[in-house]
Design a protein around this motif. Structure first.
Motif, PDB file in Angstrom:
ATOM      1  N   THR A  66      17.576  32.610  -7.532  1.00 12.50           N
ATOM      2  CA  THR A  66      16.077  33.610  -7.196  1.00 12.50           C
ATOM      3  C   THR A  66      16.646  33.838  -5.343  1.00 12.50           C
ATOM      4  OG1 THR A  66      14.821  31.978  -6.560  1.00 12.50           O
ATOM      5  CG2 THR A  66      15.524  33.017  -8.931  1.00 12.50           C
ATOM      6  N   ALA A  67      16.141  34.109  -4.972  1.00 13.10           N
ATOM      7  CA  ALA A  67      15.993  34.579  -3.455  1.00 13.10           C
ATOM      8  C   ALA A  67      15.291  33.429  -2.783  1.00 13.10           C
ATOM      9  CB  ALA A  67      15.126  35.969  -3.290  1.00 13.10           C
ATOM     10  N   GLN A  68      14.749  33.076  -3.319  1.00 14.55           N
ATOM     11  CA  GLN A  68      13.612  32.219  -2.507  1.00 14.55           C
ATOM     12  C   GLN A  68      14.483  30.807  -2.899  1.00 14.55           C
ATOM     13  OE1 GLN A  68      11.028  31.722  -1.165  1.00 14.55           O
ATOM     14  NE2 GLN A  68      11.036  29.397  -0.691  1.00 14.55           N
ATOM     15  N   GLN A  69      15.304  30.678  -3.919  1.00 19.21           N
ATOM     16  CA  GLN A  69      16.052  29.730  -4.209  1.00 19.21           C
ATOM     17  C   GLN A  69      17.249  29.314  -2.876  1.00 19.21           C
ATOM     18  OE1 GLN A  69      16.779  29.919  -8.546  1.00 19.21           O
ATOM     19  NE2 GLN A  69      15.280  28.263  -8.816  1.00 19.21           N
ATOM     20  N   GLN A  70      17.672  30.140  -2.585  1.00 17.76           N
ATOM     21  CA  GLN A  70      18.782  30.517  -2.090  1.00 17.76           C
ATOM     22  C   GLN A  70      18.415  30.530  -0.760  1.00 17.76           C
ATOM     23  OE1 GLN A  70      21.935  31.055  -3.158  1.00 17.76           O
ATOM     24  NE2 GLN A  70      22.758  30.586  -0.598  1.00 17.76           N
ATOM     25  N   LYS A  71      17.089  30.989   0.210  1.00 20.54           N
ATOM     26  CA  LYS A  71      16.387  30.044   0.798  1.00 20.54           C
ATOM     27  C   LYS A  71      16.163  28.635   1.249  1.00 20.54           C
ATOM     28  CE  LYS A  71      13.667  34.524   2.387  1.00 20.54           C
ATOM     29  NZ  LYS A  71      11.973  34.848   1.843  1.00 20.54           N
ATOM     30  N   MET A  72      16.143  28.142  -0.103  1.00 19.15           N
ATOM     31  CA  MET A  72      15.387  26.408   0.373  1.00 19.15           C
ATOM     32  C   MET A  72      17.855  26.123   0.257  1.00 19.15           C
ATOM     33  SD  MET A  72      12.686  25.639  -0.068  1.00 19.15           S
ATOM     34  CE  MET A  72      12.792  24.324  -1.110  1.00 19.15           C
ATOM     35  N   LYS A  73      18.216  26.624  -0.185  1.00 18.66           N
ATOM     36  CA  LYS A  73      19.431  26.165   0.093  1.00 18.66           C
ATOM     37  C   LYS A  73      19.805  26.553   1.639  1.00 18.66           C
ATOM     38  CE  LYS A  73      23.795  26.376  -2.407  1.00 18.66           C
ATOM     39  NZ  LYS A  73      24.771  27.055  -4.025  1.00 18.66           N
ATOM     40  N   ASP A  74      19.658  27.249   1.843  1.00 14.72           N
ATOM     41  CA  ASP A  74      20.146  27.798   3.025  1.00 14.72           C
ATOM     42  C   ASP A  74      19.260  26.537   4.450  1.00 14.72           C
ATOM     43  OD1 ASP A  74      22.315  29.270   1.890  1.00 14.72           O
ATOM     44  OD2 ASP A  74      20.761  31.032   2.596  1.00 14.72           O
ATOM     45  N   CYS A  75      18.497  26.659   3.738  1.00 17.40           N
ATOM     46  CA  CYS A  75      17.200  25.416   5.095  1.00 17.40           C
ATOM     47  C   CYS A  75      17.814  24.456   4.525  1.00 17.40           C
ATOM     48  CB  CYS A  75      16.149  26.203   5.126  1.00 17.40           C
ATOM     49  SG  CYS A  75      15.481  27.763   5.263  1.00 17.40           S
ATOM     50  N   ASN A  76      18.114  24.109   3.684  1.00 13.80           N
ATOM     51  CA  ASN A  76      18.532  22.551   3.732  1.00 13.80           C
ATOM     52  C   ASN A  76      19.615  22.077   3.847  1.00 13.80           C
ATOM     53  OD1 ASN A  76      15.787  21.198   2.391  1.00 13.80           O
ATOM     54  ND2 ASN A  76      16.045  22.325   0.175  1.00 13.80           N
ATOM     55  N   ALA A  77      20.795  23.108   3.891  1.00 16.69           N
ATOM     56  CA  ALA A  77      22.145  23.194   4.460  1.00 16.69           C
ATOM     57  C   ALA A  77      22.315  23.454   6.224  1.00 16.69           C
ATOM     58  CB  ALA A  77      23.366  24.428   3.965  1.00 16.69           C
ATOM     59  N   ASP A  78      21.083  23.954   6.597  1.00 20.38           N
ATOM     60  CA  ASP A  78      21.134  23.421   7.904  1.00 20.38           C
ATOM     61  C   ASP A  78      20.974  22.072   8.497  1.00 20.38           C
ATOM     62  OD1 ASP A  78      20.716  23.234  11.015  1.00 20.38           O
ATOM     63  OD2 ASP A  78      19.451  25.981  10.698  1.00 20.38           O
ATOM     64  N   PRO A  79      21.969  22.246   9.657  1.00 23.43           N
ATOM     65  CA  PRO A  79      22.626  20.745  10.302  1.00 23.43           C
ATOM     66  C   PRO A  79      21.069  19.823  10.880  1.00 23.43           C
ATOM     67  CG  PRO A  79      23.588  22.510  10.969  1.00 23.43           C
ATOM     68  CD  PRO A  79      23.351  23.188  10.225  1.00 23.43           C
ATOM     69  N   GLN A  80      21.116  21.124  11.025  1.00 28.26           N
ATOM     70  CA  GLN A  80      19.093  20.401  12.664  1.00 28.26           C
ATOM     71  C   GLN A  80      17.827  19.805  10.973  1.00 28.26           C
ATOM     72  OE1 GLN A  80      17.014  23.901  14.394  1.00 28.26           O
ATOM     73  NE2 GLN A  80      15.465  22.051  15.161  1.00 28.26           N
ATOM     74  N   ALA A  81      18.266  20.417   9.811  1.00 27.94           N
ATOM     75  CA  ALA A  81      16.910  20.083   8.325  1.00 27.94           C
ATOM     76  C   ALA A  81      17.622  18.459   8.252  1.00 27.94           C
ATOM     77  CB  ALA A  81      17.547  20.673   7.910  1.00 27.94           C
ATOM     78  N   LYS A  82      18.790  18.531   8.071  1.00 29.57           N
ATOM     79  CA  LYS A  82      19.401  16.343   7.730  1.00 29.57           C
ATOM     80  C   LYS A  82      18.965  16.135   8.698  1.00 29.57           C
ATOM     81  CE  LYS A  82      23.151  18.760   5.175  1.00 29.57           C
ATOM     82  NZ  LYS A  82      24.779  18.533   4.995  1.00 29.57           N
ATOM     83  N   THR A  83      18.594  16.423  10.526  1.00 31.22           N
ATOM     84  CA  THR A  83      18.252  15.608  11.258  1.00 31.22           C
ATOM     85  C   THR A  83      16.918  14.765  11.450  1.00 31.22           C
ATOM     86  OG1 THR A  83      17.903  16.839  12.921  1.00 31.22           O
ATOM     87  CG2 THR A  83      20.778  15.667  12.464  1.00 31.22           C
ATOM     88  N   LEU A  84      16.027  15.775  10.913  1.00 30.86           N
ATOM     89  CA  LEU A  84      14.268  15.319  10.713  1.00 30.86           C
ATOM     90  C   LEU A  84      14.296  14.785   9.974  1.00 30.86           C
ATOM     91  CD1 LEU A  84      13.843  19.488  11.807  1.00 30.86           C
ATOM     92  CD2 LEU A  84      13.566  17.339  13.695  1.00 30.86           C
ATOM     93  N   GLU A  88       7.765  16.715  11.494  1.00 27.20           N
ATOM     94  CA  GLU A  88       9.019  17.693  11.590  1.00 27.20           C
ATOM     95  C   GLU A  88       9.746  18.163  10.614  1.00 27.20           C
ATOM     96  OE1 GLU A  88      10.984  15.134  14.685  1.00 27.20           O
ATOM     97  OE2 GLU A  88       9.745  15.168  15.995  1.00 27.20           O
ATOM     98  N   ARG A  89      10.094  17.877   9.945  1.00 26.51           N
ATOM     99  CA  ARG A  89      11.086  18.451   9.106  1.00 26.51           C
ATOM    100  C   ARG A  89      10.494  19.270   8.090  1.00 26.51           C
ATOM    101  NH1 ARG A  89      15.715  18.647   5.098  1.00 26.51           N
ATOM    102  NH2 ARG A  89      15.512  19.098   3.200  1.00 26.51           N
ATOM    103  N   LYS A  90       9.131  18.893   7.716  1.00 26.61           N
ATOM    104  CA  LYS A  90       8.424  20.000   6.957  1.00 26.61           C
ATOM    105  C   LYS A  90       7.934  21.265   7.743  1.00 26.61           C
ATOM    106  CE  LYS A  90       5.707  16.958   4.152  1.00 26.61           C
ATOM    107  NZ  LYS A  90       3.986  15.945   3.996  1.00 26.61           N
TER     108      LYS A  90
END
Length: 99
Positions: A66-84, A88-90
């Motif tokens: 779904t579009a929401q699942q794809q957004k979650m996947k994209d946001c989680n793949a963002d390098p910035q998300a991995k450092t937070l 801050e991550r929320k």
């Protein structure tokens, strides 16, 4: 005469249902047999391959993302998300998902 119609009708439906199930299995067998890998295998290796192939679910049956699942996947793949971490991550995920 009318009492005979219902059992015959039920029996006809059951036979049709079995015909559809057999057709699906036959098409799966045809697909697995057509695989080039199946043609090179012999004996127990072929049996194991065919067993796995027939047990596998078709790729078309997989649920689309779904579009929401794809957004979650994209946001989680963002390098910035991995450092937070933590709050801050929320906050980052919240703003990323709202885009």
């Amino acid at each position: 005469m009318k009492m005979l119609r219902v059992p015959l009708l039920v029996m006809g439906f059951l036979m049709c249902a079995q015909g559809f199930a057999a057709t699906a299995q036959q098409s799966k067998m045809t697909t697995c047999n057509a695989d080039p890998q199946a043609k090179t295998l012999k004996g127990d290796e072929r049996k194991a391959f065919m067993s796995n192939c027939l047990k596998a679910t078709p790729a078309a049956a997989a649920k689309p993302v779904t579009a929401q699942q794809q957004k979650m996947k994209d946001c989680n793949a963002d390098p910035q998300a991995k450092t937070l971490k933590g709050d801050e991550r929320k906050a980052f995920m919240s703003t990323c998902l709202k885009k």
